[in-house]
Motif scaffolding. Structure first.
Motif, mmCIF file in Angstrom:
data_model
loop_
_atom_site.group_PDB
_atom_site.id
_atom_site.type_symbol
_atom_site.label_atom_id
_atom_site.label_comp_id
_atom_site.label_asym_id
_atom_site.label_seq_id
_atom_site.Cartn_x
_atom_site.Cartn_y
_atom_site.Cartn_z
ATOM 1 N N GLN A 53 0.846 -1.183 0.000
ATOM 2 C CA GLN A 53 0.000 0.000 0.000
ATOM 3 C C GLN A 53 0.878 1.228 0.000
ATOM 4 N N ALA A 54 0.775 1.990 -1.068
ATOM 5 C CA ALA A 54 1.511 3.240 -1.177
ATOM 6 C C ALA A 54 0.655 4.371 -0.609
ATOM 7 N N PRO A 55 1.277 5.478 -0.203
ATOM 8 C CA PRO A 55 0.506 6.592 0.366
ATOM 9 C C PRO A 55 -0.573 7.065 -0.592
ATOM 10 N N GLY A 56 -1.790 7.179 -0.081
ATOM 11 C CA GLY A 56 -2.890 7.668 -0.877
ATOM 12 C C GLY A 56 -3.471 6.671 -1.854
ATOM 13 N N LYS A 57 -2.991 5.439 -1.816
ATOM 14 C CA LYS A 57 -3.479 4.424 -2.743
ATOM 15 C C LYS A 57 -4.057 3.241 -1.974
ATOM 16 N N GLU A 58 -4.844 2.450 -2.682
ATOM 17 C CA GLU A 58 -5.406 1.252 -2.073
ATOM 18 C C GLU A 58 -4.351 0.147 -2.007
ATOM 19 N N ARG A 59 -4.577 -0.777 -1.088
ATOM 20 C CA ARG A 59 -3.684 -1.927 -0.984
ATOM 21 C C ARG A 59 -3.806 -2.759 -2.266
ATOM 22 N N GLU A 60 -2.674 -3.223 -2.781
ATOM 23 C CA GLU A 60 -2.700 -3.992 -4.020
ATOM 24 C C GLU A 60 -1.918 -5.293 -3.875
ATOM 25 N N PHE A 61 -2.341 -6.263 -4.634
ATOM 26 C CA PHE A 61 -1.697 -7.566 -4.652
ATOM 27 C C PHE A 61 -0.334 -7.461 -5.316
ATOM 28 N N VAL A 62 0.641 -8.195 -4.754
ATOM 29 C CA VAL A 62 1.981 -8.225 -5.327
ATOM 30 C C VAL A 62 2.320 -9.630 -5.830
ATOM 31 N N ALA A 63 2.212 -10.627 -4.949
ATOM 32 C CA ALA A 63 2.592 -11.994 -5.320
ATOM 33 C C ALA A 63 1.985 -12.965 -4.319
ATOM 34 N N SER A 64 1.844 -14.218 -4.746
ATOM 35 C CA SER A 64 1.327 -15.238 -3.838
ATOM 36 C C SER A 64 1.912 -16.599 -4.177
ATOM 37 N N ILE A 65 1.922 -17.472 -3.163
ATOM 38 C CA ILE A 65 2.472 -18.812 -3.304
ATOM 39 C C ILE A 65 1.690 -19.743 -2.399
ATOM 40 N N PRO A 66 1.428 -20.974 -2.822
ATOM 41 C CA PRO A 66 0.724 -21.898 -1.942
ATOM 42 C C PRO A 66 1.665 -22.453 -0.893
ATOM 43 N N TRP A 67 1.109 -22.822 0.259
ATOM 44 C CA TRP A 67 1.940 -23.411 1.286
ATOM 45 C C TRP A 67 2.390 -24.812 0.869
ATOM 46 N N SER A 68 1.625 -25.431 0.003
ATOM 47 C CA SER A 68 1.997 -26.736 -0.531
ATOM 48 C C SER A 68 1.796 -26.678 -2.036
ATOM 49 N N GLY A 69 2.866 -26.794 -2.802
ATOM 50 C CA GLY A 69 2.741 -26.665 -4.244
ATOM 51 C C GLY A 69 3.679 -25.610 -4.763
ATOM 52 N N TYR A 70 3.640 -25.404 -6.080
ATOM 53 C CA TYR A 70 4.656 -24.558 -6.696
ATOM 54 C C TYR A 70 4.115 -23.445 -7.578
ATOM 55 N N THR A 71 2.809 -23.387 -7.774
ATOM 56 C CA THR A 71 2.260 -22.312 -8.598
ATOM 57 C C THR A 71 2.437 -20.977 -7.893
ATOM 58 N N THR A 72 2.867 -19.980 -8.628
ATOM 59 C CA THR A 72 2.993 -18.645 -8.069
ATOM 60 C C THR A 72 2.277 -17.644 -8.970
ATOM 61 N N TYR A 73 1.867 -16.550 -8.369
ATOM 62 C CA TYR A 73 1.206 -15.485 -9.110
ATOM 63 C C TYR A 73 1.889 -14.164 -8.781
ATOM 64 N N TYR A 74 1.936 -13.285 -9.780
ATOM 65 C CA TYR A 74 2.552 -11.978 -9.607
ATOM 66 C C TYR A 74 1.685 -10.907 -10.250
ATOM 67 N N ALA A 75 1.743 -9.734 -9.670
ATOM 68 C CA ALA A 75 1.170 -8.579 -10.335
ATOM 69 C C ALA A 75 2.034 -8.260 -11.554
ATOM 70 N N ASP A 76 1.397 -7.754 -12.596
ATOM 71 C CA ASP A 76 2.138 -7.431 -13.818
ATOM 72 C C ASP A 76 3.275 -6.453 -13.540
ATOM 73 N N SER A 77 3.071 -5.564 -12.594
ATOM 74 C CA SER A 77 4.051 -4.514 -12.322
ATOM 75 C C SER A 77 5.345 -5.044 -11.717
ATOM 76 N N VAL A 78 5.331 -6.271 -11.205
ATOM 77 C CA VAL A 78 6.536 -6.805 -10.560
ATOM 78 C C VAL A 78 7.074 -8.045 -11.254
ATOM 79 N N LYS A 79 6.374 -8.552 -12.252
ATOM 80 C CA LYS A 79 6.836 -9.763 -12.952
ATOM 81 C C LYS A 79 8.233 -9.557 -13.526
ATOM 82 N N GLY A 80 9.077 -10.547 -13.322
ATOM 83 C CA GLY A 80 10.449 -10.461 -13.817
ATOM 84 C C GLY A 80 11.400 -9.758 -12.876
ATOM 85 N N ARG A 81 10.864 -9.078 -11.862
ATOM 86 C CA ARG A 81 11.722 -8.375 -10.899
ATOM 87 C C ARG A 81 11.615 -8.966 -9.495
#
Length: 118
Positions: free
Chosen positions: A38-66
């Protein structure tokens, strides 16, 4: 379960940081752990997620590759490796744990501040 986020700080553009989200208590296998920001003045946004069991991951477009999310089940910890940081990555970063990515039911950790500035 309780979550403790750490690792934030003040860095310059292009630098790297690794955030940690340490969980106390048992996380069941259908849970996912996510990073949000959450940046100042902005809503909270998703960045990345991972399952506790398994390997699929998800990223926001703004952080993919970084950014890379990973976990160490033995240490009950999820990491967010952030490379090539930009000023627009400046925010308070939160970790959360939720069943099957139902973030409205999530347990949240306290935030850790990341500031990217020259």
């Amino acid at each position: 379960v309780q979550l403790q986020a750490s690792g934030g700080g003040l860095v310059q553009p292009g630098d790297s940081l690794r955030l940690s989200c340490a969980a106390s208590g048992r996380i069941v296998s259908n849970y996912w752990v996510g990073w949000f920001r959450q940046a100042p003045g902005k809503e909270r946004e998703f960045v990345a997620s991972i399952p506790w069991s398994g390997y699929t991951t998800y990223y926001a477009d703004s952080v993919k590759g970084r950014f890379t999310i990973s976990r160490d089940n033995a240490k009950n910890t999820v990491y967010l490796q952030m490379n090539s940081l930009r000023p627009e990555d400046t925010a308070v970063y939160y970790c959360a744990a939720a069943p099957s990515m139902a973030w409205d039911k999530a347990v949240w950790g306290q935030g850790t501040q990341v500031t990217v500035s020259s």
